[in-house]
Design an enzyme around this catalytic site. Sequence first.
Site, short mmCIF file in Angstrom:
data_model
loop_
_atom_site.label_atom_id
_atom_site.label_comp_id
_atom_site.label_asym_id
_atom_site.label_seq_id
_atom_site.Cartn_x
_atom_site.Cartn_y
_atom_site.Cartn_z
N GLY A 218 0.83 -1.21 0.00
CA GLY A 218 0.00 0.00 0.00
C GLY A 218 0.85 1.25 0.00
CG ASN A 219 -0.20 4.76 -1.32
OD1 ASN A 219 -0.84 5.61 -0.73
ND2 ASN A 219 -0.66 4.14 -2.42
#
Length: 409
Positions: A218-219
């Site tokens: 993810g981020n």
Amino acid sequence: MKGKKILIGITGSIAAYKIPLLVRILIKSGAEVKIVMTPSAATFVSPLVLSTLSKNEVVIEMANQHTWANHVMLGRWADVMLIAPASSNTIAKMAHGLCDNILLAVYLSATCAVFIAPAMDEDMWHHASLQNNLNLLNTYGNQIIAAQHGELASGLTGMGRMAEPEEIAERLKQFLLDQTQDVNTSAQEKKEPRLAHKKALVTAGPTYEYIDPVRFIGNISSGKMGIAIAEALADEGCEVTLVLGPSSLSTQHAHIKVIPVMSAQQMYEACVNCFHQMDIAVMAAAVADYTPATVSEIKTKKSSELLTLQFIKTKDILKHLGENKASHQTLIGFALESDNEKNYALKKLKEKNADAIVLNSLKDTGAGFMHDTNKITIFDKSGNETEYALKSKTAVAKDIVQKIIDLQS
Ligand code: CTP
């Protein structure tokens, strides 16, 4: 009270001697004051004093020699009319529509709010006819500044004393202030939202690309910028669809429909499904560019020292929308860059066929992820480059919406 127009009607009561002081207070606070009197009031207080203090001629007669006093215009001139002191006689005439002097003619013509400050001796004050007349005047929308308890002209002490000039001035001031606020509020409410009847699609937040049932790539995007844009568009009257990646934030805005998604593929599908209905699309999400080529159905076990995963490119949502965009649709993309910012932003503008690209540079302190603020530069398809100061994300969202409005016109 600067510039406010106050019309005072004085009737025959000993309390009339307090009116010059009231006029002085009102004039000092910036109001314009005009005065009408009943003939009997002129025996209690000098018209000369009143005209000097108010800097206006005092009107006492319906007609003066060959000049007719225009009571209708006086009644329309005022922002507020005050009858003070209001004698029992005048109150009775006002309550029943009698019109045998200029003050009553002005009162009956007045289109503004009217305040009444009664003054009389105690027994008159308590008389049922006076109280009924005051009630009647109240039902007509007049505001009564209640008489007070205190020393009376008769030498008695009791109810019926006119409210003090300072208190009357304060009541008028408060009323005029509220009136100004109401006008401002309703002017704002009446303002037609600039994007009324438009539909907008906004993406926000990160995406999670699962490796196995418990792990993902993810981020750190919070979704704050995209949510602020969705809210700013909705505030301008847009019906907004917000496709929101996994975020701890959301919105309760009545004109925003939230479609929660996890992965880049889900975000792509949600956007493609509704894009054809949209007038505006803002792609503010931090979409994963790659997703694991395979997703394990069971939790991956720790084994070798080196773990290699294979990724495949996700679908570029902005690019897809740009390729399928109709001429009435406005498409905005983001570019978060750490170097060669302008070139990359312009490259994205062209390659993704966007109408504008909003650039964040990681070199700017307070911009991008993990901040409540942002600093942007917008490049549009007409070659304009607009740089904005560091602002809250809410303020930045408003700048972006303004740019969208400019692009649409
Ligand atoms: N975007 C998108 N779909 C993707 C990737 C990006 O819609 N799969 C959108 C983003 O929401 C943003 C714009 O494309 O509006 C630019 O995203 P960014 O990650 O900065 O650029 P990329 O095109 O992914 O290129 P790079 O990562 O190489 O800079």
